[in-house]
Design a protein around this motif. Structure first.
Motif, PDB file in Angstrom:
ATOM      1  N   CYS A 192      -3.847  10.859  11.665  1.00 14.38           N
ATOM      2  CA  CYS A 192      -4.286   9.471  11.461  1.00 14.38           C
ATOM      3  C   CYS A 192      -4.261   9.079   9.991  1.00 14.38           C
ATOM      4  O   CYS A 192      -4.083   7.909   9.658  1.00 14.38           O
ATOM      5  CB  CYS A 192      -5.686   9.271  12.018  1.00 14.38           C
ATOM      6  SG  CYS A 192      -5.812   9.492  13.798  1.00 14.38           S
ATOM      7  N   LYS A 193      -4.463  10.053   9.098  1.00  8.85           N
ATOM      8  CA  LYS A 193      -4.476   9.743   7.668  1.00  8.85           C
ATOM      9  C   LYS A 193      -3.126   9.203   7.218  1.00  8.85           C
ATOM     10  O   LYS A 193      -3.054   8.222   6.479  1.00  8.85           O
ATOM     11  CB  LYS A 193      -4.844  10.992   6.871  1.00  8.85           C
ATOM     12  CG  LYS A 193      -6.315  11.374   6.956  1.00  8.85           C
ATOM     13  CD  LYS A 193      -6.614  12.542   6.034  1.00  8.85           C
ATOM     14  CE  LYS A 193      -8.104  12.898   6.060  1.00  8.85           C
ATOM     15  NZ  LYS A 193      -8.418  14.041   5.167  1.00  8.85           N
ATOM     16  N   LEU A 194      -2.058   9.848   7.659  1.00 14.06           N
ATOM     17  CA  LEU A 194      -0.726   9.382   7.272  1.00 14.06           C
ATOM     18  C   LEU A 194      -0.394   8.058   7.949  1.00 14.06           C
ATOM     19  O   LEU A 194       0.252   7.201   7.367  1.00 14.06           O
ATOM     20  CB  LEU A 194       0.322  10.438   7.640  1.00 14.06           C
ATOM     21  CG  LEU A 194       1.720  10.257   7.025  1.00 14.06           C
ATOM     22  CD1 LEU A 194       1.638  10.293   5.509  1.00 14.06           C
ATOM     23  CD2 LEU A 194       2.667  11.346   7.521  1.00 14.06           C
ATOM     24  N   TRP A 195      -0.870   7.879   9.184  1.00 10.39           N
ATOM     25  CA  TRP A 195      -0.632   6.622   9.890  1.00 10.39           C
ATOM     26  C   TRP A 195      -1.359   5.461   9.210  1.00 10.39           C
ATOM     27  O   TRP A 195      -0.917   4.318   9.274  1.00 10.39           O
ATOM     28  CB  TRP A 195      -1.074   6.752  11.340  1.00 10.39           C
ATOM     29  CG  TRP A 195      -0.837   5.527  12.165  1.00 10.39           C
ATOM     30  CD1 TRP A 195      -1.755   4.653  12.644  1.00 10.39           C
ATOM     31  CD2 TRP A 195       0.442   5.023  12.587  1.00 10.39           C
ATOM     32  NE1 TRP A 195      -1.150   3.651  13.353  1.00 10.39           N
ATOM     33  CE2 TRP A 195       0.207   3.844  13.339  1.00 10.39           C
ATOM     34  CE3 TRP A 195       1.755   5.454  12.418  1.00 10.39           C
ATOM     35  CZ2 TRP A 195       1.230   3.096  13.895  1.00 10.39           C
ATOM     36  CZ3 TRP A 195       2.786   4.707  12.989  1.00 10.39           C
ATOM     37  CH2 TRP A 195       2.516   3.548  13.708  1.00 10.39           C
ATOM     38  N   ALA A 196      -2.464   5.749   8.543  1.00 10.54           N
ATOM     39  CA  ALA A 196      -3.231   4.712   7.858  1.00 10.54           C
ATOM     40  C   ALA A 196      -2.645   4.352   6.490  1.00 10.54           C
ATOM     41  O   ALA A 196      -3.172   3.475   5.807  1.00 10.54           O
ATOM     42  CB  ALA A 196      -4.682   5.165   7.687  1.00 10.54           C
ATOM     43  N   SER A 197      -1.564   5.014   6.115  1.00  6.85           N
ATOM     44  CA  SER A 197      -0.937   4.743   4.822  1.00  6.85           C
ATOM     45  C   SER A 197      -0.413   3.314   4.749  1.00  6.85           C
ATOM     46  O   SER A 197      -0.028   2.710   5.756  1.00  6.85           O
ATOM     47  CB  SER A 197       0.214   5.731   4.597  1.00  6.85           C
ATOM     48  OG  SER A 197       0.990   5.364   3.484  1.00  6.85           O
ATOM     49  N   ASP A 198      -0.380   2.770   3.540  1.00 14.34           N
ATOM     50  CA  ASP A 198       0.161   1.428   3.334  1.00 14.34           C
ATOM     51  C   ASP A 198       1.692   1.435   3.287  1.00 14.34           C
ATOM     52  O   ASP A 198       2.311   0.359   3.314  1.00 14.34           O
ATOM     53  CB  ASP A 198      -0.382   0.838   2.022  1.00 14.34           C
ATOM     54  CG  ASP A 198      -1.878   0.571   2.084  1.00 14.34           C
ATOM     55  OD1 ASP A 198      -2.368   0.291   3.192  1.00 14.34           O
ATOM     56  OD2 ASP A 198      -2.545   0.656   1.032  1.00 14.34           O
ATOM     57  N   ASP A 199       2.278   2.617   3.218  1.00 21.82           N
ATOM     58  CA  ASP A 199       3.733   2.735   3.132  1.00 21.82           C
ATOM     59  C   ASP A 199       4.321   2.842   4.540  1.00 21.82           C
ATOM     60  O   ASP A 199       4.033   3.803   5.264  1.00 21.82           O
ATOM     61  CB  ASP A 199       4.100   3.978   2.320  1.00 21.82           C
ATOM     62  CG  ASP A 199       5.596   4.062   2.050  1.00 21.82           C
ATOM     63  OD1 ASP A 199       6.358   3.266   2.634  1.00 21.82           O
ATOM     64  OD2 ASP A 199       5.998   4.928   1.259  1.00 21.82           O
TER      65      ASP A 199
END
Length: 265
Positions: A192-199
Motif C-alpha cells: 500500500c505504501k508504494l500504491w500511495a505514492s504520488d508518482d
C-alpha cells in the motif's frame, strides 16, 4: 545472475495496465481491471453532471450485459486499495519469512566462500603442474615426448581458465543482505505504501509486481479472486496455515499456547 535476469525481465515487461498519454492520474486502473461479464478491459471517463464532472469506470464492449453501465471511480479504486491492504502479510509471518531468507542468504555466502577456497587451492595445484610440465618440455629432446607434454599442457591450461571463471562466478556479492533486499522486503511487507505514492510510475509498478494478471470487477459484486504474484501468495498461505508458529514442548502434556490454526505439516 539467473534471479537478477528474471527480475529485470519482469521490470521491463509489458505493464499489466497499459500506460496511456491521456491517463495521467485520473484512471490508474484503466486497462488493468476487466469486466467480470465479458473479461474485456474497462475504460474510464469523466461524465458531466449538473454542476461538475464525475469520474467513472465502465465496460464499452458491444453486446456485453454490463456495457456502458458506470461504476464510480471512488468505489472501484477504494475496493482495490482494500484488496491491496488485505495482501499485507501477518507481521509475525513476515518476520519469520525474512529471517528464513536471511539465513538462506548467509548459508549461500558460506557455501560460496567454501567453494571459492576449494577453487583457489585447485588453481594453485594446477599452476604448479603447468610449471612442472613446462620445465619437462624444456629439458626434453624427444619430439614425441614433447608433443605429449604439450597436449597435456593445453588441457591443464584450459582447466585453469575454467576454474578462474568459476572463481569469478562464486565471488562474494558486492552488496549485503540489507542493501540487496531492503526495497523488496519493504514492498512485500506493505504494498500500500508504494500504491500511495504520488508518482504514477510507482503505482504502475505495484500492478506489475503484485499481480500475475488482470483483475475482474463486477459492478454489483466487486473484485473476483485476484491472481496475486508468487511472493504474496506464499506469504498468504503461510499466514492461513499458521506455518512457523512452533508450539512449546516439555515434560508436561502438550498445551496450545498459539491461538491460531495448527500447521498441517
Amino acid at each position: 545472475m539467473e534471479t537478477f535476469s528474471r527480475i529485470q525481465e519482469r521490470l521491463n515487461a509489458k505493464p499489466q495496465a497499459p500506460v496511456r498519454k491521456d491517463s495521467r492520474e485520473d484512471f490508474l486502473l484503466r486497462g488493468f481491471v476487466v469486466c467480470a461479464a465479458c473479461e474485456n478491459p474497462m475504460t474510464g471517463a469523466w461524465s458531466k453532471g449538473r454542476n461538475t464532472y464525475y469520474p467513472y469506470y465502465f465496460c464499452q464492449t458491444k453486446g456485453c450485459q454490463e456495457a456502458r453501465k458506470s461504476i464510480r471511480k471512488e468505489k472501484l479504486e477504494a475496493d482495490f486499495a482494500h484488496l491491496l491492504a488485505r495482501m499485507r502479510p501477518d507481521p509475525k509471518i513476515f518476520v519469520l519469512a525474512r529471517d528464513l531468507l536471511e539465513r538462506a542468504w548467509d548459508q549461500r555466502e558460506a557455501d560460496a566462500a567454501l567453494r571459492a577456497k576449494e577453487i583457489r587451492a585447485e588453481i594453485k595445484s594446477m599452476s604448479l603442474r603447468i610449471e612442472q610440465l613446462v620445465e619437462r618440455i624444456i629439458t626434453t629432446e624427444d619430439q614425441r615426448v614433447i608433443a605429449a607434454y604439450e597436449a597435456q599442457l593445453r588441457k591443464l591450461q584450459e582447466r585453469e581458465l575454467v576454474l578462474k571463471e568459476k572463481l569469478t562466478q562464486t565471488a562474494e556479492p558486492a552488496a549485503d543482505f540489507e542493501e540487496t533486499y531492503r526495497t523488496a522486503l519493504g514492498f512485500l511487507s506493505n504494498p500500500c505504501k508504494l500504491w500511495a505514492s504520488d508518482d504514477p510510475a510507482d503505482r504502475q509498478l505495484v500492478l506489475k509486481l503484485a499481480f500475475d494478471g488482470k483483475m475482474a470487477y463486477a459492478r454489483n459484486g466487486g473484485y473476483r479472486t485476484a491472481a496475486i504474484a508468487l511472493p504474496f501468495r506464499v506469504l498468504q498461505e503461510c499466514n492461513d496455515n499458521g506455518y512457523g508458529l512452533v508450539e512449546p514442548r516439555g515434560i508436561e502434556p502438550l498445551t496450545s499456547a498459539v491461538r491460531l490454526q495448527r500447521s498441517p505439516i
